[in-house]
Motif scaffolding. Structure first.
Motif, mmCIF file in Angstrom:
data_model
loop_
_atom_site.group_PDB
_atom_site.id
_atom_site.type_symbol
_atom_site.label_atom_id
_atom_site.label_comp_id
_atom_site.label_asym_id
_atom_site.label_seq_id
_atom_site.Cartn_x
_atom_site.Cartn_y
_atom_site.Cartn_z
ATOM 1 N N GLU A 2 -18.272 -82.142 -34.135
ATOM 2 C CA GLU A 2 -19.046 -80.943 -33.792
ATOM 3 C C GLU A 2 -18.141 -79.794 -33.374
ATOM 4 O O GLU A 2 -18.383 -78.637 -33.731
ATOM 5 N N ALA A 3 -17.072 -80.103 -32.654
ATOM 6 C CA ALA A 3 -16.147 -79.050 -32.224
ATOM 7 C C ALA A 3 -15.473 -78.385 -33.413
ATOM 8 O O ALA A 3 -15.248 -77.172 -33.402
ATOM 9 N N VAL A 4 -15.170 -79.150 -34.438
ATOM 10 C CA VAL A 4 -14.525 -78.592 -35.624
ATOM 11 C C VAL A 4 -15.461 -77.612 -36.330
ATOM 12 O O VAL A 4 -15.019 -76.579 -36.838
ATOM 13 N N THR A 5 -16.745 -77.904 -36.356
ATOM 14 C CA THR A 5 -17.694 -77.018 -37.042
ATOM 15 C C THR A 5 -17.869 -75.692 -36.312
ATOM 16 O O THR A 5 -18.366 -74.735 -36.898
ATOM 17 N N LYS A 6 -17.442 -75.622 -35.068
ATOM 18 C CA LYS A 6 -17.560 -74.386 -34.289
ATOM 19 C C LYS A 6 -16.331 -73.478 -34.430
ATOM 20 O O LYS A 6 -16.320 -72.376 -33.889
ATOM 21 N N ILE A 7 -15.314 -73.937 -35.148
ATOM 22 C CA ILE A 7 -14.106 -73.134 -35.351
ATOM 23 C C ILE A 7 -14.448 -71.967 -36.279
ATOM 24 O O ILE A 7 -15.067 -72.144 -37.325
ATOM 25 N N ASP A 8 -14.037 -70.769 -35.893
ATOM 26 C CA ASP A 8 -14.334 -69.562 -36.659
ATOM 27 C C ASP A 8 -13.370 -69.409 -37.841
ATOM 28 O O ASP A 8 -12.159 -69.565 -37.686
ATOM 29 N N ILE A 9 -13.946 -69.137 -38.998
ATOM 30 C CA ILE A 9 -13.144 -68.834 -40.189
ATOM 31 C C ILE A 9 -13.641 -67.490 -40.702
ATOM 32 O O ILE A 9 -14.778 -67.367 -41.154
ATOM 33 N N SER A 10 -12.784 -66.489 -40.621
ATOM 34 C CA SER A 10 -13.179 -65.132 -41.015
ATOM 35 C C SER A 10 -13.368 -65.040 -42.528
ATOM 36 O O SER A 10 -12.878 -65.875 -43.289
ATOM 37 N N ALA A 11 -14.052 -63.994 -42.938
ATOM 38 C CA ALA A 11 -14.262 -63.757 -44.365
ATOM 39 C C ALA A 11 -12.930 -63.569 -45.084
ATOM 40 O O ALA A 11 -12.773 -64.005 -46.232
ATOM 41 N N HIS A 12 -11.951 -62.950 -44.413
ATOM 42 C CA HIS A 12 -10.629 -62.760 -45.018
ATOM 43 C C HIS A 12 -9.942 -64.099 -45.279
ATOM 44 O O HIS A 12 -9.298 -64.281 -46.310
ATOM 45 N N ILE A 13 -10.090 -65.014 -44.359
ATOM 46 C CA ILE A 13 -9.491 -66.346 -44.513
ATOM 47 C C ILE A 13 -10.185 -67.104 -45.643
ATOM 48 O O ILE A 13 -9.530 -67.752 -46.460
ATOM 49 N N LEU A 14 -11.499 -67.019 -45.697
ATOM 50 C CA LEU A 14 -12.232 -67.696 -46.771
ATOM 51 C C LEU A 14 -11.825 -67.145 -48.139
ATOM 52 O O LEU A 14 -11.631 -67.900 -49.088
ATOM 53 N N GLU A 15 -11.683 -65.842 -48.225
ATOM 54 C CA GLU A 15 -11.258 -65.210 -49.476
ATOM 55 C C GLU A 15 -9.839 -65.658 -49.844
ATOM 56 O O GLU A 15 -9.546 -65.907 -51.010
ATOM 57 N N TYR A 16 -8.972 -65.783 -48.863
ATOM 58 C CA TYR A 16 -7.601 -66.250 -49.087
ATOM 59 C C TYR A 16 -7.616 -67.667 -49.668
ATOM 60 O O TYR A 16 -6.882 -67.968 -50.618
#
Length: 102
Positions: A2-16
């Motif tokens: 559950e803690a891992v699912t709360k980690i923020d991944i920005s749109a820039h990172i997803l695009e990368y």
């Protein structure tokens, strides 16, 4: 988990992530590139790494660190590339060098 699912991944990172995975399906040296599941695996691995590092967000360096481990068994090189001594690790390294970090 559950803690891992709360980690923020920005749109820039997803695009990368997409910019790194997509070319594996188009590169001349690669016979079979990484699927979209590889993108998901990389995203999850980076989230877990960020958590282990004490962060609640993913940074580009996480991607660079984990990409070789996630991709090297997911891409199959053309026979000619293998004969020429090209390795999956070399192809992945080239991807990391050619795609600008956000």
């Amino acid at each position: 988990h559950e803690a891992v699912t709360k980690i923020d991944i920005s749109a820039h990172i997803l695009e990368y992530i997409v910019q790194l995975i997509s070319p594996t399906r188009k590169k001349e040296e690669i016979r079979l590139g990484a699927s979209s599941r590889a993108s998901i695996a990389l995203m999850k691995a980076c989230s877990a790494w960020a958590l282990l590092e004490g962060r609640d967000y993913v940074i580009p360096e996480d991607i660079g660190k984990l990409l070789p481990y996630i991709l090297k068994h997911r891409i199959i090189l053309q026979p000619k590339a293998s004969i020429e001594g090209i390795t999956p690790e070399a192809v992945i390294s080239d991807l990391l060098k050619s795609i600008p970090i956000p």
